[in-house]
Design a protein around this motif. Sequence first.
Motif, PDB file in Angstrom:
ATOM      1  N   HIS A   1       0.867  -1.445  -0.158  1.00  0.00           N
ATOM      2  CA  HIS A   1       0.039   0.004   0.076  1.00  0.00           C
ATOM      3  C   HIS A   1       0.905   1.331   0.141  1.00  0.00           C
TER       4      HIS A   1
ATOM      5  N   PRO B   1     -10.952   2.968   1.105  1.00  0.00           N
ATOM      6  CA  PRO B   1      -9.818   2.056   0.928  1.00  0.00           C
ATOM      7  C   PRO B   1      -8.454   2.797   0.689  1.00  0.00           C
TER       8      PRO B   1
ATOM      9  N   LYS C   1      -3.140   1.111  -3.525  1.00  0.00           N
ATOM     10  CA  LYS C   1      -1.940  -0.060  -3.636  1.00  0.00           C
ATOM     11  C   LYS C   1      -0.948   0.788  -4.493  1.00  0.00           C
TER      12      LYS C   1
ATOM     13  N   SER D   1      -4.189  -3.141   5.156  1.00  0.00           N
ATOM     14  CA  SER D   1      -5.582  -2.751   4.704  1.00  0.00           C
ATOM     15  C   SER D   1      -6.537  -2.617   5.863  1.00  0.00           C
TER      16      SER D   1
END
Length: 159
Positions: free
Chosen positions: A39, A54, A57, A113
Amino acid sequence: MKLFPLISTLFLSALFLGQAFAGQPVSTGLWSNTAIGGHDATAYYETVNEGHSPITKGLSRYTVVWEGAEWHFASQSSANKFADSPTSYIPKYNGYCANALSLGEGLINTDGSVWEFFGDQLYLFYAEPGRQRWLRGDWKTFQSQANKAWAQEISSALN
């Protein structure tokens, strides 16, 4: 012989051997040297005011090596921000699970995450129940416990 303790021991040995020339251990993948699940570490700070969205990435072509680990970013601009000031963007405990440290469970990798800001610091968690524990409990006490455990882990890793 139980398989999990053997795997854990082998993993931690490989982790610390891989970090032997770095200053502090960083949460990386089991079979890679990529930090926090790939990430973009700067993206957490860009989304903090947008709610709990979210996280972006990173891409391997935008990589910065810091503390012996590869940190991936979504753009050259993000990689440059990180390279200019890594300590402004790294998650607390170099991405290891804050909850596990607070419970005395040692260094548990995260994939980036599950995350939360407490104060102005980014914390990563192995799973949502750990994050919820910190949200519903006394995160300052948990932080103090995790800080002590992190200091012991760093001391062990560097000796």
